[in-house]
Motif scaffolding. Structure first.
Motif, mmCIF file in Angstrom:
data_model
loop_
_atom_site.group_PDB
_atom_site.id
_atom_site.type_symbol
_atom_site.label_atom_id
_atom_site.label_comp_id
_atom_site.label_asym_id
_atom_site.label_seq_id
_atom_site.Cartn_x
_atom_site.Cartn_y
_atom_site.Cartn_z
ATOM 1 N N UNK A 1 0.838 -1.205 0.000
ATOM 2 C CA UNK A 1 0.000 0.000 0.000
ATOM 3 C C UNK A 1 0.876 1.260 0.000
ATOM 4 N N UNK A 2 0.515 2.223 -0.842
ATOM 5 C CA UNK A 2 1.265 3.467 -0.910
ATOM 6 C C UNK A 2 0.659 4.462 0.093
ATOM 7 N N UNK A 3 1.371 4.704 1.165
ATOM 8 C CA UNK A 3 0.826 5.573 2.216
ATOM 9 C C UNK A 3 1.112 7.040 1.911
ATOM 10 N N UNK A 4 0.028 7.833 1.862
ATOM 11 C CA UNK A 4 0.182 9.271 1.586
ATOM 12 C C UNK A 4 -0.248 10.105 2.792
ATOM 13 N N UNK A 5 -1.229 9.582 3.536
ATOM 14 C CA UNK A 5 -1.718 10.370 4.674
ATOM 15 C C UNK A 5 -1.599 9.559 5.961
ATOM 16 N N UNK A 6 -1.223 10.276 7.010
ATOM 17 C CA UNK A 6 -1.028 9.627 8.317
ATOM 18 C C UNK A 6 -1.887 10.314 9.368
ATOM 19 N N UNK A 7 -2.620 9.515 10.106
ATOM 20 C CA UNK A 7 -3.382 10.022 11.249
ATOM 21 C C UNK A 7 -2.581 9.718 12.507
ATOM 22 N N UNK A 8 -2.537 10.675 13.429
ATOM 23 C CA UNK A 8 -1.835 10.445 14.692
ATOM 24 C C UNK A 8 -2.855 10.617 15.807
ATOM 25 N N UNK A 9 -2.985 9.613 16.651
ATOM 26 C CA UNK A 9 -3.916 9.696 17.784
ATOM 27 C C UNK A 9 -3.115 10.087 19.018
ATOM 28 N N UNK A 10 -3.407 11.275 19.558
ATOM 29 C CA UNK A 10 -2.687 11.767 20.726
ATOM 30 C C UNK A 10 -1.748 12.894 20.333
ATOM 31 N N UNK A 11 -1.757 13.963 21.132
ATOM 32 C CA UNK A 11 -0.898 15.105 20.803
ATOM 33 C C UNK A 11 0.099 15.370 21.927
ATOM 34 N N UNK A 12 0.354 14.342 22.726
ATOM 35 C CA UNK A 12 1.334 14.477 23.811
ATOM 36 C C UNK A 12 2.752 14.434 23.266
ATOM 37 N N UNK A 13 3.690 14.190 24.179
ATOM 38 C CA UNK A 13 5.120 14.158 23.857
ATOM 39 C C UNK A 13 5.413 13.335 22.584
ATOM 40 N N UNK A 14 4.850 12.125 22.497
ATOM 41 C CA UNK A 14 5.146 11.241 21.364
ATOM 42 C C UNK A 14 4.316 11.613 20.132
ATOM 43 N N UNK A 15 3.013 11.829 20.326
ATOM 44 C CA UNK A 15 2.124 12.111 19.191
ATOM 45 C C UNK A 15 2.552 13.336 18.404
ATOM 46 N N UNK A 16 2.860 14.421 19.123
ATOM 47 C CA UNK A 16 3.235 15.655 18.404
ATOM 48 C C UNK A 16 4.576 15.481 17.690
ATOM 49 N N UNK A 17 5.469 14.688 18.270
ATOM 50 C CA UNK A 17 6.760 14.416 17.614
ATOM 51 C C UNK A 17 6.555 13.613 16.339
ATOM 52 N N UNK A 18 5.692 12.602 16.405
ATOM 53 C CA UNK A 18 5.418 11.770 15.223
ATOM 54 C C UNK A 18 4.750 12.624 14.141
ATOM 55 N N UNK A 19 3.788 13.467 14.545
ATOM 56 C CA UNK A 19 3.089 14.330 13.579
ATOM 57 C C UNK A 19 4.084 15.259 12.886
ATOM 58 N N UNK A 20 4.994 15.838 13.663
ATOM 59 C CA UNK A 20 5.988 16.763 13.091
ATOM 60 C C UNK A 20 6.880 16.060 12.068
ATOM 61 N N UNK A 21 7.395 14.909 12.448
ATOM 62 C CA UNK A 21 8.315 14.177 11.559
ATOM 63 C C UNK A 21 7.590 13.685 10.308
ATOM 64 N N UNK A 22 6.357 13.205 10.477
ATOM 65 C CA UNK A 22 5.580 12.709 9.324
ATOM 66 C C UNK A 22 5.313 13.848 8.344
ATOM 67 N N UNK A 23 4.896 15.007 8.863
ATOM 68 C CA UNK A 23 4.594 16.158 7.989
ATOM 69 C C UNK A 23 5.869 16.655 7.319
ATOM 70 N N UNK A 24 6.958 16.668 8.068
ATOM 71 C CA UNK A 24 8.241 17.126 7.518
ATOM 72 C C UNK A 24 8.677 16.231 6.349
#
Ligand code: CAA
Length: 283
Positions: A1-24
């Motif tokens: 599967x070609x992943x283009x969009x990522x959902x992140x559940x949680x905006x704490x220490x880990x969630x916001x870091x994952x969201x930042x790196x994924x968007x970057x």
């Protein structure tokens, strides 16, 4: 599967870091948290991190702006419906994670992959709460996510090879090195790291050395970037205790017994850096 969009559940220490790196890395990101205050804080934190990167000349203003606009915050779990890969990074609590996976299974598109950033809960058991166990895998990021190079990939009993290959590819696109571990308590990283931290707490508990000397010994004597008690404060003492309990119960071996002093600190509310007090005091 070609992943283009990522959902992140949680905006704490880990969630916001994952969201930042994924968007970057170019993914379209939806960061979901039912707590609006935490969501706002998470977005502000990411913005500040991106601005700091521009000041340090790690990337330019344009990259920072584009990264930020690729992250859509949401306080509704339904916003996960359009995502190809959903990475859950909520509180490390079995019941909370089970409920999130039941909800995600009902909302996510049928082909979507559901991953969990759990540091110790069984991937197989989380997957069993869904009707798509073949599309569930573990993606264990390390804190701070933008800095740490590792993603520990964990395949549950029913995880398909296609799913595992897709989460590996997504992790690598995020610039991470992917290491495979079996779905056993603590996987690989915490099977090794947590007993070391727990032993550092025993070393303090038994009066062998002071907090500062234990950290200095391990930092200067074994070239660790931070001493084990500083690292415990940084991870959160409640998280360290929860992982030790999973190892102790899951592997049924007394060598994993949590140190009574670690338990006492948690009971006292000294949870580490996030509350301003752990083995050290923080301003
Ligand atoms: N978010 C983003 N970037 C951060 C950051 C954060 N929270 N904290 C530090 N950084 C960046 C800094 O901006 C800096 O970047 P530049 O070099 O580009 O300027 C870089 O990291 C180094 O930071 P500092 O100079 O401030 O401090 P340092 O050299 O002491 O490094 C550290 C800080 C990276 C946290 C380092 O001490 C370290 O690697 N510590 C060990 C961390 C670790 O073991 N993490 C794993 C924990 S276990 C886990 O996460 C899994 C689990 O299940 C419990």
């Amino acid at each position: 599967m070609d992943i283009k969009s990522i959902g992140v559940v949680g905006s704490g220490q880990m969630g916001r870091g994952i969201a930042q790196v994924a968007a970057f890395s170019g993914f379209e990101v939806v960061m979901y948290d039912l707590n609006q205050e935490s969501l706002d804080f998470g977005m502000d934190f990411i913005k500040n991190q991106l601005v700091r990167g521009v000041k340090k000349e790690k990337w330019d203003q344009n990259t920072a702006d584009e990264t930020f606009t690729r992250i859509q915050p949401s306080s509704k779990i339904e916003s996960m419906a359009k995502c190809d890969l959903i990475i859950e990074a909520a509180t490390e609590n079995k019941e909370i994670k089970f409920k999130i996976f039941e909800d995600l299974d009902a909302i996510a598109k049928p082909e979507a992959i559901l991953a969990t950033n759990t540091s110790s809960i069984s991937i197989t058991e989380i997957a069993s709460k869904t009707k798509r166990a073949d599309k569930v895998a573990g993606m264990h990021f390390m804190n701070p996510v933008p800095v740490m190079k590792l993603v520990e990939g964990i395949s549950g009993l029913e995880t398909s090879e296609e799913t595992f290959a897709a989460v590996q590819a997504a992790s690598e696109k995020m610039g991470k090195v992917f290491v495979k571990a079996k779905d056993m308590p603590g996987f690989a990283v915490n099977r090794i790291l947590m007993p070391m931290i727990n032993e550092a707490v025993y070393t303090l508990h038994e009066g062998i050395a002071s907090v500062e000397d234990i950290d200095a010994a391990m930092k200067l004597g074994t070239n660790q970037p931070m001493g084990p008690l500083t690292l415990a404060d940084f991870i959160g003492l409640d998280t360290c205790l929860a992982i030790m309990e999973v190892l102790h119960e899951g592997l049924a071996d007394t060598k994993y017994r949590p140190c009574p002093l670690l338990r006492q600190y948690v009971q006292a509310g000294r949870l580490g850096k996030k509350v301003g007090r752990g083995f050290y005091k923080y301003e």
